[in-house]
Each structure stands twice: as structure tokens, then as C-alpha cells.
Design an enzyme around this catalytic site. Structure first.
Site, PDB file in Angstrom:
ATOM      1  N   SER A  77       2.469  20.552  10.316  1.00 11.58           N
ATOM      2  CA  SER A  77       2.172  19.118  10.238  1.00 11.58           C
ATOM      3  C   SER A  77       2.073  18.453  11.606  1.00 11.58           C
ATOM      4  CB  SER A  77       3.236  18.400   9.398  1.00 11.58           C
ATOM      5  OG  SER A  77       4.497  18.450  10.035  1.00 11.58           O
TER       6      SER A  77
ATOM      7  N   LYS B 295       8.386  14.561  13.410  1.00 12.10           N
ATOM      8  CA  LYS B 295       7.187  13.724  13.325  1.00 12.10           C
ATOM      9  C   LYS B 295       7.066  12.888  14.595  1.00 12.10           C
ATOM     10  CE  LYS B 295       6.376  14.974   9.022  1.00 12.10           C
ATOM     11  NZ  LYS B 295       5.309  15.939   8.718  1.00 12.10           N
TER      12      LYS B 295
END
Length: 259
Positions: free
Chosen positions: A61, A103
Site C-alpha cells: 500500500s 501510511k
């Protein structure tokens, strides 16, 4: 009486015994180099162990910044020190149970974030350049409506926007996809396996405020390398001096005369 011929061995130094090979000054300096090197080497590792934590990122991701299976070093920081553009490690049970998540912070408390304008993420109405995204990809594969981030919270996205389960996938949650600053435990500084090095600065966020300064990883690395060089250099002094001394201490024979 008959002539008797004898010989004697004379040191090149004129008969003076110089003792251990190498000067005492050289030996002392080599000892100091080894001692200092050990302090720097072990101190660098100790500093790194206190400041940094290793993590293995299990998903893609954050590609291409961090690929699946990459090993990263993340600096232990307080959530209050996080700024826009930082790649952070956090835990949030509404996202993933009992596992850290990695993230990128794109907006902080008080910011309004949306996507997309001319294919770019906007924060407080300003388009953000994001060179860390996969080549040729759009900033977001699904529309992010205008979201105002509450104070004390963060809005986070993955660099691989198409498949990242990030804030955009949690917009219907009570917190509109945001995460509390207190959930952040560390800020990623570098990818160490494979050795991709320090993360690049997210310069696209500079127009919104100051970026986070880099952690002490470079300084720690310099200390460890310098320590290793001093230990190896100081330890090599004895063998090198011994090798050179053998060539200089060759003896010679000379006739004494007849008796």
C-alpha cells in the site's frame, strides 16, 4: 699461536635493544584509537536502539516508497510532532486489530482535504505535488469529498492509492477516516532492507508549512562507520609495525679479526 677467526653479530641499531616493535607513542595512539572506536561503534548502536524501531511492511500500500516485505527503521516520536508528508506507524483498532499500520499523513487537524482537482490531491485548496506516487498514477482512484480534519487527528493515505485501505476507505466511520495523533508511535526514516536509504522529503507539502526535520539516522551511521574504522585501524597497527620492523632489524655479520 695459530690464527683464529671469529665473527660477531651486530644489530643495525648499534647494539641498543629497542624492545617491542613500534614506538611507544604509536602503541599508545593505536590503543586510544581502538578505545575511541569502540565507544563510537557501541554508542552508535545503543543510540540507534533507543531512538529507532524496525518494522516489516507486509503490504504494497506504500509502494513504490516502501514495497511489501521491506524492512524500515522508524524513529520513536510523539504524535504531537507529526507533520504533513510524514510516513508514520500507528495502531487503530477500527482499521486493523492488534497490528501497526504504515501510511502517509496528508492533512492534520484543522486542514480541509479533498481529491481530486486536475488529478491532484488538495489540502486547504492547494494542489499537492506527490512525486512519490507510482509513475503515471492519479492521486486517487476514488473521489474524496471535502473533509475537515478535527483537531488532534490526522488524515492518512497510502502512496499506492488504488489498493490502499487508508482514510479514504474509512470515510463512513465516526471519525470520517481520521486517526488520533496519539495513535502514532513512530515516523519512518529509511528503508534498510533492501538498502534503499532515507525517504525523500515530501516537498509538495512545504507550501502548507514546515516539514519534519530528518531523524539522527545519518549521524548514527557516521558514528558506527567511524568507530569501525578506528577499531580496525588501531588494531592493525601492531601487525603492520611488526611486519615493517622485521625488515629493519635484520642483523649483519662482520669479522672481528685474528687472535
Amino acid at each position: 699461536m695459530g690464527g683464529e677467526s671469529t665473527t660477531r653479530t651486530a644489530p643495525r641499531s648499534g647494539g641498543t635493544n629497542t624492545g617491542p616493535v613500534g614506538s611507544r607513542t604509536g602503541q599508545r595512539l593505536s590503543g586510544l584509537a581502538v578505545a575511541l572506536g569502540l565507544v563510537l561503534f557501541l554508542g552508535g548502536f545503543a543510540w540507534g536502539a533507543v531512538v529507532y524501531r524496525p518494522y516489516t511492511v507486509p503490504t504494497s500500500s506504500m509502494a513504490p516508497t516502501i514495497d511489501a516485505g521491506n524492512r524500515v527503521l522508524a524513529q520513536r516520536v510523539d504524535g504531537g510532532d507529526i507533520r504533513r508528508g510524514d510516513v508514520v506507524v500507528f495502531t487503530d483498532k477500527t482499521w486493523v486489530s492488534n497490528a501497526p499500520v504504515v501510511k502517509r499523513v496528508v492533512a492534520v487537524g484543522g486542514d480541509t482535504v479533498a481529491c481530486c482537482t486536475d488529478g491532484k490531491l488538495t489540502v486547504n485548496g492547494k494542489q499537492i505535488d506527490e512525486p512519490y506516487l507510482p509513475a503515471g498514477s492519479a492521486a486517487e482512484w476514488k473521489t474524496i469529498p471535502s473533509v475537515t480534519v478535527p483537531e488532534g487527528r490526522l488524515f492518512l493515505l497510502g502512496d499506492e492509492r488504488q489498493g490502499s485501505l487508508d482514510s479514504s476507505a474509512h470515510l463512513t466511520d465516526a471519525a470520517s477516516g481520521t486517526v488520533a495523533r496519539s495513535a502514532v508511535t513512530a515516523r519512518v526514516d529509511a528503508v534498510v532492507w533492501p538498502m534503499n536509504g532515507m525517504l525523500k522529503e515530501p516537498t509538495g507539502f512545504e507550501k502548507l508549512g514546515a516539514l519534519s526535520p530528518p531523524g539522527p539516522l545519518r549521524t548514527i551511521t557516521i558514528l558506527i562507520v567511524a568507530g569501525a574504522v578506528l577499531v580496525l585501524g588501531g588494531g592493525a597497527y601492531g601487525p603492520v609495525a611488526n611486519l615493517l620492523g622485521r625488515g629493519r632489524s635484520r642483523t649483519r655479520t662482520e669479522p672481528v679479526g685474528a687472535r
